[in-house]
Write a protein that holds these residues in place. Sequence first.
Motif, PDB file in Angstrom:
ATOM      1  N   UNK A  49      46.011  53.020  49.512  1.00 12.78           N
ATOM      2  CA  UNK A  49      47.053  52.609  50.458  1.00 12.78           C
ATOM      3  C   UNK A  49      48.175  51.824  49.788  1.00 12.78           C
ATOM      4  N   UNK A  50      47.882  51.136  48.685  1.00 17.31           N
ATOM      5  CA  UNK A  50      48.893  50.358  47.966  1.00 17.31           C
ATOM      6  C   UNK A  50      49.264  51.010  46.634  1.00 17.31           C
ATOM      7  N   UNK A  51      48.535  52.052  46.276  1.00 13.05           N
ATOM      8  CA  UNK A  51      48.714  52.734  44.989  1.00 13.05           C
ATOM      9  C   UNK A  51      48.613  51.733  43.837  1.00 13.05           C
ATOM     10  N   UNK A  52      47.569  50.881  43.914  1.00  7.54           N
ATOM     11  CA  UNK A  52      47.352  49.828  42.930  1.00  7.54           C
ATOM     12  C   UNK A  52      45.932  49.902  42.376  1.00  7.54           C
ATOM     13  N   UNK A  53      45.805  49.414  41.166  1.00  6.12           N
ATOM     14  CA  UNK A  53      44.506  49.287  40.515  1.00  6.12           C
ATOM     15  C   UNK A  53      44.140  47.811  40.426  1.00  6.12           C
ATOM     16  N   UNK A  54      42.835  47.546  40.414  1.00  6.54           N
ATOM     17  CA  UNK A  54      42.348  46.186  40.195  1.00  6.54           C
ATOM     18  C   UNK A  54      41.270  46.246  39.121  1.00  6.54           C
ATOM     19  N   UNK A  55      41.494  45.499  38.035  1.00  7.28           N
ATOM     20  CA  UNK A  55      40.554  45.424  36.927  1.00  7.28           C
ATOM     21  C   UNK A  55      39.915  44.044  36.943  1.00  7.28           C
ATOM     22  N   UNK A  56      38.591  44.001  37.097  1.00  9.72           N
ATOM     23  CA  UNK A  56      37.837  42.738  37.104  1.00  9.72           C
ATOM     24  C   UNK A  56      37.034  42.636  35.813  1.00  9.72           C
ATOM     25  N   UNK A  72      35.659  34.970  36.063  1.00  4.78           N
ATOM     26  CA  UNK A  72      36.234  36.289  36.307  1.00  4.78           C
ATOM     27  C   UNK A  72      37.747  36.236  36.200  1.00  4.78           C
ATOM     28  N   UNK A  73      38.295  37.241  35.545  1.00  3.71           N
ATOM     29  CA  UNK A  73      39.741  37.443  35.536  1.00  3.71           C
ATOM     30  C   UNK A  73      40.014  38.760  36.226  1.00  3.71           C
ATOM     31  N   UNK A  74      40.931  38.730  37.192  1.00  5.79           N
ATOM     32  CA  UNK A  74      41.265  39.904  37.989  1.00  5.79           C
ATOM     33  C   UNK A  74      42.721  40.267  37.718  1.00  5.79           C
ATOM     34  N   UNK A  75      42.928  41.497  37.272  1.00  9.42           N
ATOM     35  CA  UNK A  75      44.279  42.008  37.032  1.00  9.42           C
ATOM     36  C   UNK A  75      44.590  43.067  38.086  1.00  9.42           C
ATOM     37  N   UNK A  76      45.714  42.930  38.758  1.00 13.51           N
ATOM     38  CA  UNK A  76      46.184  43.944  39.691  1.00 13.51           C
ATOM     39  C   UNK A  76      47.417  44.578  39.063  1.00 13.51           C
ATOM     40  N   UNK A  77      47.432  45.919  39.026  1.00 11.71           N
ATOM     41  CA  UNK A  77      48.551  46.591  38.370  1.00 11.71           C
ATOM     42  C   UNK A  77      48.809  47.962  38.986  1.00 11.71           C
ATOM     43  N   UNK A  78      49.999  48.481  38.694  1.00 10.24           N
ATOM     44  CA  UNK A  78      50.387  49.833  39.077  1.00 10.24           C
ATOM     45  C   UNK A  78      50.736  50.596  37.810  1.00 10.24           C
ATOM     46  N   UNK A  87      50.991  43.270  38.342  1.00 12.65           N
ATOM     47  CA  UNK A  87      51.430  42.683  39.610  1.00 12.65           C
ATOM     48  C   UNK A  87      50.906  41.261  39.751  1.00 12.65           C
ATOM     49  N   UNK A  88      49.653  41.047  39.347  1.00 18.95           N
ATOM     50  CA  UNK A  88      49.056  39.733  39.518  1.00 18.95           C
ATOM     51  C   UNK A  88      47.891  39.570  38.549  1.00 18.95           C
ATOM     52  N   UNK A  89      47.612  38.303  38.218  1.00 16.95           N
ATOM     53  CA  UNK A  89      46.430  37.951  37.425  1.00 16.95           C
ATOM     54  C   UNK A  89      45.836  36.707  38.056  1.00 16.95           C
ATOM     55  N   UNK A  90      44.558  36.780  38.387  1.00 14.60           N
ATOM     56  CA  UNK A  90      43.866  35.653  39.010  1.00 14.60           C
ATOM     57  C   UNK A  90      42.642  35.340  38.150  1.00 14.60           C
TER      58      UNK A  90
END
Length: 93
Positions: A49-56, A72-78, A87-90
Amino acid sequence: MNDFFSNIDKNTFVHNLEYSKEYEFDRYPTNYKSDINCIDEISLQFFEDQCEYRLNITNSFYVIDFGCSEHTTIYTFKITDNQIELIDRIMAG
């Protein structure tokens, strides 16, 4: 990371929209070395729905009187035009 991405079964990923693999990174903060191993994990998810990936990326280590503790490091990207857009790193833990 090379091991993780080279082992993704593309057909399974397309069907399930996620893939994960357990590792033993053997990385821990100073003074936390232990003979007790905790499982680390890398996972990749796709959100249509967002056309995004999330790498944990989760690193676990043993803490006396507590058990396995995680970071944990979470990367959100397109991916657009063969370029990765972060897009984001948490970071948590």
